[in-house]
Design an enzyme around this catalytic site. Structure first.
Site, PDB file in Angstrom:
ATOM      1  N   GLY A 154       1.074  -1.764  -0.049  1.00  0.00           N
ATOM      2  CA  GLY A 154       0.167   0.123   0.091  1.00  0.00           C
ATOM      3  C   GLY A 154       1.071   1.078  -0.263  1.00  0.00           C
ATOM      4  O   GLY A 154       1.921   1.441  -0.470  1.00  0.00           O
ATOM      5  N   ARG A 155      -0.054   2.457   0.174  1.00  0.00           N
ATOM      6  CA  ARG A 155       1.389   3.236   0.763  1.00  0.00           C
ATOM      7  C   ARG A 155       2.596   3.551   1.461  1.00  0.00           C
ATOM      8  O   ARG A 155       3.324   3.905   0.103  1.00  0.00           O
ATOM      9  CB  ARG A 155       0.339   4.729   1.064  1.00  0.00           C
ATOM     10  CG  ARG A 155      -0.907   5.013   1.177  1.00  0.00           C
ATOM     11  CD  ARG A 155      -1.137   5.784   1.883  1.00  0.00           C
ATOM     12  NE  ARG A 155      -2.751   6.509   1.480  1.00  0.00           N
ATOM     13  CZ  ARG A 155      -3.989   5.661   1.734  1.00  0.00           C
ATOM     14  NH1 ARG A 155      -4.014   4.370   3.131  1.00  0.00           N
ATOM     15  NH2 ARG A 155      -5.261   6.415   1.091  1.00  0.00           N
ATOM     16  N   ILE A 156       2.625   2.821   2.266  1.00  0.00           N
ATOM     17  CA  ILE A 156       3.799   2.731   3.113  1.00  0.00           C
ATOM     18  C   ILE A 156       4.689   1.897   2.458  1.00  0.00           C
ATOM     19  O   ILE A 156       5.729   2.547   2.065  1.00  0.00           O
ATOM     20  CB  ILE A 156       3.852   2.785   4.204  1.00  0.00           C
ATOM     21  CG1 ILE A 156       2.746   3.853   5.075  1.00  0.00           C
ATOM     22  CG2 ILE A 156       4.796   2.741   5.024  1.00  0.00           C
ATOM     23  CD1 ILE A 156       2.781   3.156   6.620  1.00  0.00           C
ATOM     24  N   ARG A 236       2.463  -2.934  13.132  1.00  0.00           N
ATOM     25  CA  ARG A 236       2.027  -3.220  14.107  1.00  0.00           C
ATOM     26  C   ARG A 236       2.982  -4.720  15.186  1.00  0.00           C
ATOM     27  O   ARG A 236       3.113  -5.442  14.152  1.00  0.00           O
ATOM     28  CB  ARG A 236       0.563  -3.165  14.162  1.00  0.00           C
ATOM     29  CG  ARG A 236       0.059  -2.341  14.165  1.00  0.00           C
ATOM     30  CD  ARG A 236      -0.237  -1.088  15.319  1.00  0.00           C
ATOM     31  NE  ARG A 236      -0.917   0.226  15.257  1.00  0.00           N
ATOM     32  CZ  ARG A 236      -0.344   1.044  14.634  1.00  0.00           C
ATOM     33  NH1 ARG A 236       0.607   1.478  14.034  1.00  0.00           N
ATOM     34  NH2 ARG A 236      -1.153   1.814  14.551  1.00  0.00           N
ATOM     35  N   GLU A 265       2.636  -2.143  23.539  1.00  0.00           N
ATOM     36  CA  GLU A 265       3.375  -1.511  24.007  1.00  0.00           C
ATOM     37  C   GLU A 265       3.248  -0.484  25.106  1.00  0.00           C
ATOM     38  O   GLU A 265       2.608   0.508  25.818  1.00  0.00           O
ATOM     39  CB  GLU A 265       3.531   0.129  22.842  1.00  0.00           C
ATOM     40  CG  GLU A 265       3.853  -1.011  21.631  1.00  0.00           C
ATOM     41  CD  GLU A 265       3.308  -0.657  20.087  1.00  0.00           C
ATOM     42  OE1 GLU A 265       2.750   0.553  20.499  1.00  0.00           O
ATOM     43  OE2 GLU A 265       4.111  -0.692  18.723  1.00  0.00           O
ATOM     44  N   HIS A 284       8.504   3.138  18.846  1.00  0.00           N
ATOM     45  CA  HIS A 284       7.320   3.085  18.134  1.00  0.00           C
ATOM     46  C   HIS A 284       7.558   4.582  17.247  1.00  0.00           C
ATOM     47  O   HIS A 284       6.434   5.816  18.116  1.00  0.00           O
ATOM     48  CB  HIS A 284       5.744   3.648  19.288  1.00  0.00           C
ATOM     49  CG  HIS A 284       4.850   3.085  17.332  1.00  0.00           C
ATOM     50  ND1 HIS A 284       3.594   2.217  17.935  1.00  0.00           N
ATOM     51  CD2 HIS A 284       4.626   3.671  17.262  1.00  0.00           C
ATOM     52  CE1 HIS A 284       3.069   2.288  16.874  1.00  0.00           C
ATOM     53  NE2 HIS A 284       3.139   3.507  15.998  1.00  0.00           N
ATOM     54  N   GLY A 286       8.015   5.058  14.160  1.00  0.00           N
ATOM     55  CA  GLY A 286       7.993   5.413  13.218  1.00  0.00           C
ATOM     56  C   GLY A 286       7.533   7.007  12.284  1.00  0.00           C
ATOM     57  O   GLY A 286       7.914   7.751  11.217  1.00  0.00           O
TER      58      GLY A 286
HETATM   59  C1  DGY Z   1      -0.735   5.272  12.813  1.00  0.00           C
HETATM   60  O1  DGY Z   1      -0.383   6.325  12.233  1.00  0.00           O
HETATM   61  O2  DGY Z   1      -0.821   4.072  12.863  1.00  0.00           O
HETATM   62  C2  DGY Z   1       1.691   4.809  13.275  1.00  0.00           C
HETATM   63  O3  DGY Z   1       1.546   4.051  13.862  1.00  0.00           O
HETATM   64  C3  DGY Z   1       1.163   5.935  14.443  1.00  0.00           C
HETATM   65  O4  DGY Z   1       2.667   6.018  14.879  1.00  0.00           O
END
Ligand code: DGY
Length: 319
Positions: A154-156, A236, A265, A284, A286
């Site tokens: 997907g996007r990421i 996740r 977490e 976490h 990102g």
């Molecule tokens: C998200 O947007 O799901 C990210 O994990 C937040 O950092």
């Protein structure tokens, strides 16, 4: 009368400013998260809630939210929300895609490079000052010419692929439909995840956590990976069987891992994963850049206002 909106924890002002003008706003703590019992007691009072990933919006919470019209998640991942139940109750759920794509892809790539070139170890050794350059000193993994397997495109996933192309990696992906962008990057769709895992030197996860993807990376799949492979997760923690990953690292089924996400977490310091070899953990982060976090705040506020003002939100989460 203005609609009543709860933001469960303070978020960047860029988003709050949009809300202040148009709703009757209550903002939760500026540090930490709103305690569950406080959240449950407040939910019946609000038309809109802007929640964060630590706010568990399960059946109990959604049943308490008797006048809620919109649940706007500050984040792209929405595993904290029972979306089917919310939707069945007529509550619109929204999330914040796009604005954090590049930041999260940077983080995935940072972990990949850092584990490949053993940066944690290198930093420690350099600080200790007891080292000598040698032909076999701290050898790491080459990216150029290696294969990157993306689980999710997907996007990421695609943003990671764009970076990978610049580094000369071959790109494979699974669990997604082939797309024009994939073709442009020379990415090849591998329909069977096990095949992708077996041929990749680097594996990076970019799928949402839903019932079907929980523990996607289990013992069997880690055993499919190459002994020299490096595993990265910025999605996740629940996508991974963490005990299996600890064994995979300690017993050499794979060579290393970089993780930005855990389940739960924070992961308790005594968890076996933290005793595993060649693990680079991060807390976490990102999406932790000012651009991404401001973008998330604006996006979450815009989604919320759209629903309360009778418009279609830009980013509905559909079941
Ligand atoms: C998200 O947007 O799901 C990210 O994990 C937040 O950092």
């Amino acid at each position: 009368m203005k609609p009543k909106v709860l933001v469960t924890r303070s978020i960047p002002e860029a988003g709050l400013a949009l809300l202040r003008e148009r709703v009757d706003l209550e903002i939760g703590p500026s540090e930490g998260f709103m305690p569950r019992e406080v959240l449950l007691a407040k939910l019946p009072l609000f038309d809109g809630v802007l929640c964060l990933l630590k706010d568990r919006m399960d059946r109990e919470a959604l049943d308490a939210a008797t006048r809620l019209k919109v649940l706007s998640n500050y984040g792209v991942g929405y595993d904290n929300i029972d979306v089917p139940y919310a939707t069945a109750k007529g509550i619109v759920v929204t999330n914040t895609p796009d604005v954090l794509t590049e930041a999260t892809a940077d983080m995935a790539f940072a972990l990949l490079l850092a584990v490949a070139r053993r940066l944690s170890e290198a930093e420690r050794i350099a600080r200790e000052g007891k080292w000598a350059w040698a032909p076999d000193f701290l050898l790491g993994a080459d990216l150029h010419g290696a294969t990157l397997g993306l689980v999710g495109f997907g996007r990421i996933g695609k943003a990671v692929a764009r970076r990978a192309k610049g580094f000369g990696l071959r790109i494979r992906y699974t669990l997604a439909r082939p797309s024009a962008e994939g073709d442009e990057l020379g990415a090849v769709h591998v329909p069977i995840p096990e095949d992708l895992l077996a041929e990749s030197d680097f594996v990076s996860l970019h799928v949402p956590l839903v019932a079907e993807t929980r523990h996607f990376m289990n013992e069997e799949r880690f055993r499919r990976m190459k002994p020299g492979a490096i595993f990265v997760n910025t999605g996740r923690g629940g996508l991974v069987d963490q005990e299996a990953l600890a064994r995979a690292l300690n017993e050499g089924w794979i060579a290393g891992a970089g993780l930005d996400v855990f389940d739960p977490e924070p992961l308790p310091a005594e968890h076996p994963l933290f005793r595993a070899k060649n693990l680079l953990p991060a807390p976490h982060i990102g999406s932790a850049t000012p651009n991404a976090r401001n973008g998330m705040a604006v996006c979450a506020a815009t989604n919320l206002l759209a629903v309360l003002e009778g418009r279609t939100p830009p980013n509905p989460v559909l079941v």
